[in-house]
Design an enzyme around this catalytic site. Sequence first.
Site, PDB file in Angstrom:
ATOM      1  N   GLY A 298       0.778  -1.231   0.000  1.00 50.76           N
ATOM      2  CA  GLY A 298       0.000   0.000   0.000  1.00 50.76           C
ATOM      3  C   GLY A 298       0.807   1.278   0.000  1.00 50.76           C
ATOM      4  O   GLY A 298       0.304   2.337   0.402  1.00 50.76           O
TER       5      GLY A 298
ATOM      6  N   ARG B 203      -5.629  -8.568  -8.579  1.00 51.49           N
ATOM      7  CA  ARG B 203      -6.672  -9.446  -9.119  1.00 51.49           C
ATOM      8  C   ARG B 203      -7.079  -8.924 -10.496  1.00 51.49           C
ATOM      9  O   ARG B 203      -7.167  -7.697 -10.688  1.00 51.49           O
ATOM     10  CB  ARG B 203      -7.929  -9.444  -8.220  1.00 51.49           C
ATOM     11  CG  ARG B 203      -7.683  -9.739  -6.764  1.00 51.49           C
ATOM     12  CD  ARG B 203      -7.145 -11.105  -6.501  1.00 51.49           C
ATOM     13  NE  ARG B 203      -7.948 -12.188  -7.061  1.00 51.49           N
ATOM     14  CZ  ARG B 203      -7.541 -13.450  -7.138  1.00 51.49           C
ATOM     15  NH1 ARG B 203      -6.347 -13.785  -6.698  1.00 51.49           N
ATOM     16  NH2 ARG B 203      -8.327 -14.373  -7.658  1.00 51.49           N
TER      17      ARG B 203
ATOM     18  N   HIS C  55       0.754   0.377 -13.170  1.00 50.45           N
ATOM     19  CA  HIS C  55       1.455  -0.856 -13.545  1.00 50.45           C
ATOM     20  C   HIS C  55       2.957  -0.559 -13.633  1.00 50.45           C
ATOM     21  O   HIS C  55       3.357   0.447 -14.221  1.00 50.45           O
ATOM     22  CB  HIS C  55       0.925  -1.354 -14.897  1.00 50.45           C
ATOM     23  CG  HIS C  55       1.554  -2.637 -15.329  1.00 50.45           C
ATOM     24  ND1 HIS C  55       1.176  -3.850 -14.794  1.00 50.45           N
ATOM     25  CD2 HIS C  55       2.534  -2.904 -16.221  1.00 50.45           C
ATOM     26  CE1 HIS C  55       1.911  -4.804 -15.344  1.00 50.45           C
ATOM     27  NE2 HIS C  55       2.740  -4.258 -16.217  1.00 50.45           N
TER      28      HIS C  55
HETATM   29  C1  GAR Z   1       3.239  -1.245  -7.517  1.00 55.41           C
HETATM   30  O1  GAR Z   1       4.555  -1.217  -8.010  1.00 55.41           O
HETATM   31  C2  GAR Z   1       2.257  -1.374  -8.656  1.00 55.41           C
HETATM   32  O2  GAR Z   1       2.679  -0.754  -9.825  1.00 55.41           O
HETATM   33  C3  GAR Z   1       2.202  -2.867  -8.813  1.00 55.41           C
HETATM   34  O3  GAR Z   1       2.240  -3.373  -7.514  1.00 55.41           O
HETATM   35  C4  GAR Z   1       2.991  -2.495  -6.686  1.00 55.41           C
HETATM   36  C5  GAR Z   1       2.205  -2.233  -5.429  1.00 55.41           C
HETATM   37  O4  GAR Z   1       2.993  -1.582  -4.462  1.00 55.41           O
HETATM   38  N1  GAR Z   1       1.012  -3.266  -9.506  1.00 55.41           N
HETATM   39  C6  GAR Z   1       0.945  -4.343 -10.276  1.00 55.41           C
HETATM   40  O5  GAR Z   1       1.864  -5.090 -10.458  1.00 55.41           O
HETATM   41  C7  GAR Z   1      -0.415  -4.559 -10.930  1.00 55.41           C
HETATM   42  N2  GAR Z   1      -0.389  -5.688 -11.789  1.00 55.41           N
HETATM   43  P1  GAR Z   1       2.298  -0.925  -3.184  1.00 55.41           P
HETATM   44  O6  GAR Z   1       1.370  -1.971  -2.564  1.00 55.41           O
HETATM   45  O7  GAR Z   1       3.414  -0.589  -2.242  1.00 55.41           O
HETATM   46  O8  GAR Z   1       1.534   0.283  -3.618  1.00 55.41           O
END
Ligand code: GAR
Length: 199
Positions: free
Chosen positions: A12, A91, A109
């Site tokens: 998060g 998801r 992403h």
């Molecule tokens: C982020 O780097 C986001 O871009 C990626 O997950 C991470 C979450 O970090 N999202 C994906 O890979 C979506 N397929 P966070 O929980 O610290 O915000």
Amino acid sequence: PIKLGILASGNGSNFEAVAEAIAQGRLNAKIQVLIYNNPEAKVAVRAANRDVPAVLLNHRHFPSREDLDRQIVQTLHQYDVSWVIMAGWMRIVTPVLINAFAERIINIHPSLLPSFRGIQAVEQALAAGVKIAGCTVHIVVPEVDSGRILLQAAVPVLPDDTPQTLHQRIHQQEYRILPAAIALAAKQGAGTSWEQRAK
Ligand code: GAR
């Protein structure tokens, strides 16, 4: 202020970046609700610290993706959400959610789309040997990691990078472009055509 619903699955830190941008007056918005799918997710603690209501919808308790998405839509309506932010939501979402908030769902992403869609995007970039990596904020459509791009940022890939060190560099840019992209999307409005935006 625009009324946000944030979907997150894990740490998060992007939730935190949005909350901080709002607190600092850089983003005119309010986080109405956090929806998370993982009982252990640290993002729930972050929401509590920010006095944001948090709703756990554990995907393991739903028979299908559509059933989970129906509950997400109901929760978003209950909290009077107008824009949905997928901030590390791991998801795949279905038309049940996408059609309920058509062109009002934003995803971040960790790659320069259209390269490296899907899971483990940072690992994919390293495996491909690219010298420039980055992140993309885009409008969500049924095809995974597609949809109109709002903002992107690039970072160098360094010779000794591991997935962790590269992802950390990408994260720093995510914290900057996610709040900016939310403001941009709200300003443009949902359903704005390319022709209207060009004016
Ligand atoms: C982020 O780097 C986001 O871009 C990626 O997950 C991470 C979450 O970090 N999202 C994906 O890979 C979506 N397929 P966070 O929980 O610290 O915000």
